[in-house]
Design a protein around this motif. Structure first.
Motif, PDB file in Angstrom:
ATOM      1  N   THR A  85       0.962  -1.244  -0.067  1.00  0.00           N
ATOM      2  CA  THR A  85       0.055  -0.050   0.096  1.00  0.00           C
ATOM      3  C   THR A  85       0.970   1.260  -0.069  1.00  0.00           C
ATOM      4  O   THR A  85       0.361   2.167  -0.488  1.00  0.00           O
ATOM      5  CB  THR A  85      -1.106  -0.061   1.070  1.00  0.00           C
ATOM      6  N   ASP A  86       2.028   1.206   0.793  1.00  0.00           N
ATOM      7  CA  ASP A  86       2.950   2.434   0.649  1.00  0.00           C
ATOM      8  C   ASP A  86       3.447   2.424  -0.715  1.00  0.00           C
ATOM      9  O   ASP A  86       3.788   3.702  -1.156  1.00  0.00           O
ATOM     10  CB  ASP A  86       4.071   2.124   1.522  1.00  0.00           C
ATOM     11  N   VAL A  87       3.708   1.369  -1.417  1.00  0.00           N
ATOM     12  CA  VAL A  87       4.398   1.407  -2.916  1.00  0.00           C
ATOM     13  C   VAL A  87       3.361   2.144  -3.659  1.00  0.00           C
ATOM     14  O   VAL A  87       3.657   3.124  -4.583  1.00  0.00           O
ATOM     15  CB  VAL A  87       4.873  -0.144  -3.378  1.00  0.00           C
ATOM     16  N   PHE A  88       2.140   1.850  -3.564  1.00  0.00           N
ATOM     17  CA  PHE A  88       0.894   2.436  -4.259  1.00  0.00           C
ATOM     18  C   PHE A  88       0.836   4.119  -4.007  1.00  0.00           C
ATOM     19  O   PHE A  88       1.097   4.655  -5.109  1.00  0.00           O
ATOM     20  CB  PHE A  88      -0.320   1.725  -3.994  1.00  0.00           C
ATOM     21  N   ALA A  89       0.985   4.182  -2.725  1.00  0.00           N
ATOM     22  CA  ALA A  89       1.112   5.651  -2.411  1.00  0.00           C
ATOM     23  C   ALA A  89       2.455   6.312  -3.092  1.00  0.00           C
ATOM     24  O   ALA A  89       2.173   7.610  -3.629  1.00  0.00           O
ATOM     25  CB  ALA A  89       1.010   6.052  -0.967  1.00  0.00           C
ATOM     26  N   TRP A  90       3.486   5.785  -3.050  1.00  0.00           N
ATOM     27  CA  TRP A  90       4.643   6.211  -3.755  1.00  0.00           C
ATOM     28  C   TRP A  90       4.504   6.702  -5.283  1.00  0.00           C
ATOM     29  O   TRP A  90       4.708   7.676  -5.602  1.00  0.00           O
ATOM     30  CB  TRP A  90       5.838   5.233  -3.776  1.00  0.00           C
ATOM     31  N   GLY A  91       3.610   5.675  -5.748  1.00  0.00           N
ATOM     32  CA  GLY A  91       3.241   5.967  -7.263  1.00  0.00           C
ATOM     33  C   GLY A  91       2.332   7.327  -7.426  1.00  0.00           C
ATOM     34  O   GLY A  91       2.492   8.022  -8.184  1.00  0.00           O
ATOM     35  N   LEU A 136       7.636   2.940 -14.251  1.00  0.00           N
ATOM     36  CA  LEU A 136       7.679   2.447 -12.774  1.00  0.00           C
ATOM     37  C   LEU A 136       6.606   3.051 -11.911  1.00  0.00           C
ATOM     38  O   LEU A 136       6.227   2.445 -11.158  1.00  0.00           O
ATOM     39  CB  LEU A 136       9.265   3.190 -12.270  1.00  0.00           C
ATOM     40  N   VAL A 137       6.236   4.237 -12.228  1.00  0.00           N
ATOM     41  CA  VAL A 137       5.018   4.653 -11.511  1.00  0.00           C
ATOM     42  C   VAL A 137       3.657   4.029 -11.849  1.00  0.00           C
ATOM     43  O   VAL A 137       2.855   3.575 -10.788  1.00  0.00           O
ATOM     44  CB  VAL A 137       4.782   6.205 -11.823  1.00  0.00           C
ATOM     45  N   ALA A 138       3.611   3.681 -13.081  1.00  0.00           N
ATOM     46  CA  ALA A 138       2.586   2.848 -13.306  1.00  0.00           C
ATOM     47  C   ALA A 138       2.446   1.238 -12.853  1.00  0.00           C
ATOM     48  O   ALA A 138       1.391   0.999 -12.499  1.00  0.00           O
ATOM     49  CB  ALA A 138       2.431   2.644 -15.189  1.00  0.00           C
ATOM     50  N   GLN A 139       3.689   0.816 -12.675  1.00  0.00           N
ATOM     51  CA  GLN A 139       3.623  -0.558 -12.174  1.00  0.00           C
ATOM     52  C   GLN A 139       3.314  -0.412 -10.748  1.00  0.00           C
ATOM     53  O   GLN A 139       2.635  -1.378 -10.044  1.00  0.00           O
ATOM     54  CB  GLN A 139       4.990  -1.169 -12.364  1.00  0.00           C
ATOM     55  N   ALA A 140       4.021   0.803 -10.044  1.00  0.00           N
ATOM     56  CA  ALA A 140       3.569   0.928  -8.553  1.00  0.00           C
ATOM     57  C   ALA A 140       2.114   1.085  -8.517  1.00  0.00           C
ATOM     58  O   ALA A 140       1.733   0.736  -7.177  1.00  0.00           O
ATOM     59  CB  ALA A 140       4.329   2.100  -8.065  1.00  0.00           C
ATOM     60  N   LEU A 141       1.451   1.733  -9.403  1.00  0.00           N
ATOM     61  CA  LEU A 141      -0.161   1.976  -9.207  1.00  0.00           C
ATOM     62  C   LEU A 141      -0.957   0.803  -9.706  1.00  0.00           C
ATOM     63  O   LEU A 141      -2.278   0.918  -9.865  1.00  0.00           O
ATOM     64  CB  LEU A 141      -0.533   3.089 -10.022  1.00  0.00           C
ATOM     65  N   ASP A 142      -0.272  -0.477  -9.734  1.00  0.00           N
ATOM     66  CA  ASP A 142      -1.272  -1.600 -10.282  1.00  0.00           C
ATOM     67  C   ASP A 142      -2.452  -1.906  -9.126  1.00  0.00           C
ATOM     68  O   ASP A 142      -1.891  -1.705  -8.084  1.00  0.00           O
ATOM     69  CB  ASP A 142      -0.039  -2.874 -10.475  1.00  0.00           C
ATOM     70  N   LYS A 143      -3.300  -2.372  -9.719  1.00  0.00           N
ATOM     71  CA  LYS A 143      -4.439  -2.631  -8.741  1.00  0.00           C
ATOM     72  C   LYS A 143      -4.309  -3.734  -7.704  1.00  0.00           C
ATOM     73  O   LYS A 143      -4.608  -3.912  -6.642  1.00  0.00           O
ATOM     74  CB  LYS A 143      -5.847  -2.634  -9.642  1.00  0.00           C
ATOM     75  N   ASP A 144      -3.385  -4.678  -8.613  1.00  0.00           N
ATOM     76  CA  ASP A 144      -3.100  -5.833  -7.819  1.00  0.00           C
ATOM     77  C   ASP A 144      -1.749  -5.666  -6.874  1.00  0.00           C
ATOM     78  O   ASP A 144      -0.695  -5.640  -7.582  1.00  0.00           O
ATOM     79  CB  ASP A 144      -2.773  -7.107  -8.699  1.00  0.00           C
ATOM     80  N   PRO A 145      -1.852  -5.744  -5.532  1.00  0.00           N
ATOM     81  CA  PRO A 145      -0.701  -5.418  -4.866  1.00  0.00           C
ATOM     82  C   PRO A 145       0.522  -6.548  -5.069  1.00  0.00           C
ATOM     83  O   PRO A 145       1.617  -6.185  -5.093  1.00  0.00           O
ATOM     84  CB  PRO A 145      -1.147  -5.773  -3.331  1.00  0.00           C
ATOM     85  N   SER A 146       0.208  -7.684  -5.616  1.00  0.00           N
ATOM     86  CA  SER A 146       1.333  -8.645  -5.876  1.00  0.00           C
ATOM     87  C   SER A 146       2.020  -8.485  -7.045  1.00  0.00           C
ATOM     88  O   SER A 146       3.131  -8.916  -7.382  1.00  0.00           O
ATOM     89  CB  SER A 146       0.588 -10.211  -5.959  1.00  0.00           C
ATOM     90  N   ARG A 147       1.231  -7.513  -7.994  1.00  0.00           N
ATOM     91  CA  ARG A 147       2.368  -7.130  -9.188  1.00  0.00           C
ATOM     92  C   ARG A 147       2.929  -5.707  -8.982  1.00  0.00           C
ATOM     93  O   ARG A 147       3.567  -5.404  -9.879  1.00  0.00           O
ATOM     94  CB  ARG A 147       1.273  -7.137 -10.247  1.00  0.00           C
ATOM     95  N   ARG A 148       2.837  -5.232  -8.100  1.00  0.00           N
ATOM     96  CA  ARG A 148       3.835  -3.856  -7.738  1.00  0.00           C
ATOM     97  C   ARG A 148       5.189  -4.422  -6.969  1.00  0.00           C
ATOM     98  O   ARG A 148       5.304  -5.201  -6.394  1.00  0.00           O
ATOM     99  CB  ARG A 148       2.941  -3.012  -6.482  1.00  0.00           C
ATOM    100  N   PRO A 149       6.031  -3.337  -7.581  1.00  0.00           N
ATOM    101  CA  PRO A 149       7.258  -3.806  -7.034  1.00  0.00           C
ATOM    102  C   PRO A 149       7.527  -3.386  -5.669  1.00  0.00           C
ATOM    103  O   PRO A 149       6.559  -2.571  -5.024  1.00  0.00           O
ATOM    104  CB  PRO A 149       8.269  -2.794  -7.759  1.00  0.00           C
ATOM    105  N   THR A 150       8.380  -3.996  -4.826  1.00  0.00           N
ATOM    106  CA  THR A 150       8.817  -3.766  -3.481  1.00  0.00           C
ATOM    107  C   THR A 150       9.462  -2.247  -3.515  1.00  0.00           C
ATOM    108  O   THR A 150      10.060  -1.939  -4.306  1.00  0.00           O
ATOM    109  CB  THR A 150       9.725  -4.629  -2.780  1.00  0.00           C
ATOM    110  N   ALA A 151       9.629  -1.716  -2.347  1.00  0.00           N
ATOM    111  CA  ALA A 151      10.447  -0.405  -2.129  1.00  0.00           C
ATOM    112  C   ALA A 151      11.856  -0.860  -2.623  1.00  0.00           C
ATOM    113  O   ALA A 151      12.534   0.260  -3.033  1.00  0.00           O
ATOM    114  CB  ALA A 151      10.168   0.026  -0.484  1.00  0.00           C
ATOM    115  N   GLN A 152      12.333  -1.931  -2.153  1.00  0.00           N
ATOM    116  CA  GLN A 152      13.624  -2.172  -2.557  1.00  0.00           C
ATOM    117  C   GLN A 152      13.824  -2.316  -4.033  1.00  0.00           C
ATOM    118  O   GLN A 152      14.847  -1.745  -4.663  1.00  0.00           O
ATOM    119  CB  GLN A 152      14.259  -3.499  -1.739  1.00  0.00           C
ATOM    120  N   GLN A 153      12.902  -2.900  -4.684  1.00  0.00           N
ATOM    121  CA  GLN A 153      12.862  -3.131  -6.076  1.00  0.00           C
ATOM    122  C   GLN A 153      12.809  -1.522  -6.790  1.00  0.00           C
ATOM    123  O   GLN A 153      13.463  -1.290  -7.949  1.00  0.00           O
ATOM    124  CB  GLN A 153      11.813  -3.834  -6.500  1.00  0.00           C
TER     125      GLN A 153
END
Length: 518
Positions: free
Chosen positions: A188-194, A236-253
């Motif tokens: 959820t934090d990664v989504f917010a980063w996007g 990279l922003v588009a990937q972070a905003l994926d609706k599916d959390p499992s498809r988002r990169p981690t913060a380290q990625q």
């Protein structure tokens, strides 16, 4: 509405910095005179045992977060009926106010912001904490890079009765799972980063604005709007905003991809971000009389590397005398020094006052600690050493200054040094940047004490919670004409040391200063 307190716990309140739904934030000083931010939480009475336990549990978890690109939590506590959290004070505007007044960020500044916030999330997640409310107003833009604040605060302020029934976060930057009431995770934090990067680069949230139900509907069902965002960052922003959390990169990625390397550590990333970072202007680009003075200070902050080079080359020169030893100073290559000595007669009064200067984008003011210079009719004050000399400020003006060693006092195993600089000019400002001597930190970590008669390494100020226990300032700090700026630093000095040589970096060494107290 209760008046602002004068003290919270052991922290002396200076002024209010702001307030929001979670509480009120104050600029304060700790016992060592270091500036800190104290957040007083609105909810959760201290008498509620369940709140007290949750508060301490969650706050202690937040204290474990490393300081990489964050404003670290320094202390937590209860004072009567209120709970408070103390963090490092970050001198700089928040991202929201900068975008509102200056417009979207571009190029290397946006990339440094993206890497800095990703670095902070990596450090937060490594500590087992989830931010839960990452948004532009929770990102402060300091002189050395972005700093993320308020991680874990959202969970602390939730009540036990509503935790499962109420979603937490800011709608425009919430992930779909948050909007559906599911548990918060690092994803959820990664989504917010996007969402934050889309806002910073395009000037608007990716799911728009409006009534909360409409925004949340778009978060769950609509594709994000990313037009106007830098093309290199957009995938990279588009990937972070994926609706599916499992498809988002981690913060380290995120960090690895932004820096172009595998397993980039937060420590390395922080250095990279600080090196690439250009601080944003602190006010809109409106030409006025005051803007000219502010531009000089902003230029100094934005060209720290160039200033460091000038310092190394000896262009910015301080030539102090050495009063205790009756030894005349060595003349610098380009500076003539006039030395005057004073006879101490009476203790120096504490005339410290906080004077507001230029307004910040959010309407607050930056505090500058200046004290009036003693008038010619005032009696001499007791000092251990003093000197009259000249320095060159960021605009190239030669500024006459007076340096005073006020006290060197022992309390237990610690020795506190207090000294001051007076700007004796009638019109030129003195930039505190000249004290940095090529470092990226705006504090006194580089000064030292050397036990008298010793040829060993100097003793530098102690650190607590990873920060120097000494005076700190922003890149724009200055001493106005006729004003005095006071400094302090605390050292661990062996009990058998009765005198010490004080090394004030560009101000030189002051030998044989006695240590008072027991």
């Amino acid at each position: 509405m209760h008046p602002d307190p004068h003290q919270i716990g052991p922290y002396q309140i200076v002024r209010k910095l702001g307030e929001g739904g979670m509480g009120v934030v104050y600029l304060a000083q700790d016992r060592d005179f270091r500036p800190v931010a104290v957040k007083v939480l609105r909810s959760g009475p201290a008498a509620d045992d369940r709140f007290r336990k949750r508060f301490h549990r969650e706050a202690e978890a937040a204290r474990q977060v490393a300081r990489f690109c964050t404003a670290p939590v320094l202390d937590v506590g209860m004072d009567g009926g209120i709970a408070y959290i103390v963090t490092e004070y970050v001198d700089g505007p928040d991202l929201a106010s900068v975008i509102e007044t200056r417009g979207p960020m571009r190029g290397s500044s946006l990339e440094a912001l993206a890497a800095g916030v990703a670095t902070a999330l990596a450090a937060i997640h490594q500590a087992g904490v989830v931010h839960r409310d990452l948004k532009p107003s929770n990102i402060l833009l300091s002189a050395v890079g972005p700093r993320v604040i308020d991680f874990g605060i959202a969970r602390i302020t939730e009540s036990d009765a509503t935790r499962s029934a109420v979603i937490s976060g800011t709608p425009a930057y919430m992930a779909p799972e948050q909007a559906n009431g599911l548990p918060d995770t690092p994803a959820t934090d990664v989504f917010a980063w996007g969402g934050v990067m889309a806002y910073a680069g395009a000037g608007r949230p990716p799911f728009g604005t409006g009534p909360i139900p409409q925004v949340l509907y778009r978060v769950v069902h609509d594709a994000p709007r990313l037009d106007g965002l830098d093309k290199r960052l957009r995938p990279l922003v588009a990937q972070a905003l994926d609706k599916d959390p499992s498809r988002r990169p981690t913060a380290q990625q995120l960090l690895d991809r932004l820096l172009g390397r595998e397993s980039a550590t937060p420590a390395i990333a922080t250095r990279v971000v600080s090196g690439a970072w250009t601080p944003p202007p602190t006010s809109p680009a409106v030409p006025d009389a005051a803007a000219g003075n502010r531009r000089v200070a902003t230029m100094a902050a934005a060209t720290g590397i160039a200033v460091a080079a000038l310092l190394a080359a000896g262009v910015l020169i301080w030539q102090p005398w050495q009063p205790p030893s009756n030894t005349r100073p060595q003349a610098g290559p380009t500076t003539t020094v006039t030395v005057t000595a004073t006879t101490p007669t009476s203790p120096e009064p504490d005339r410290t006052a906080t004077t507001p200067t230029s307004p910040e984008p959010d309407g607050t003011t930056r505090a500058r600690t200046d004290t009036p210079a003693p008038s010619s009719s005032a009696p001499d004050v007791k000092v251990l050493a003093d000197a009259d000399t000249f320095t060159t400020n960021a605009s190239g003006a030669s500024v006459p200054v007076s340096v005073r060693i006020a006290s060197l006092t022992r309390r237990g195993g610690e020795v506190t040094l207090q000294w001051s600089i007076t700007n004796d000019s009638a019109e030129d400002r003195l930039d505190l940047l000249v004290l940095m001597k090529g470092t990226s930190e705006m504090d006194l970590a580089g000064i030292g004490l050397i036990p008298a008669g010793s040829s060993g390494e100097p003793i530098h100020p102690i650190e607590r919670s990873g920060a120097c226990v000494c005076s700190q300032w922003s890149s724009l700090a200055e001493v106005s004409p006729g004003k005095t700026h006071k400094f302090h630093a605390i050292f661990e000095v062996p009990a058998n040391v009765q005198k010490a040589d004080i090394d004030l970096m560009l101000l030189g060494k002051f030998p044989g200063i006695p240590i008072s107290g027991g």
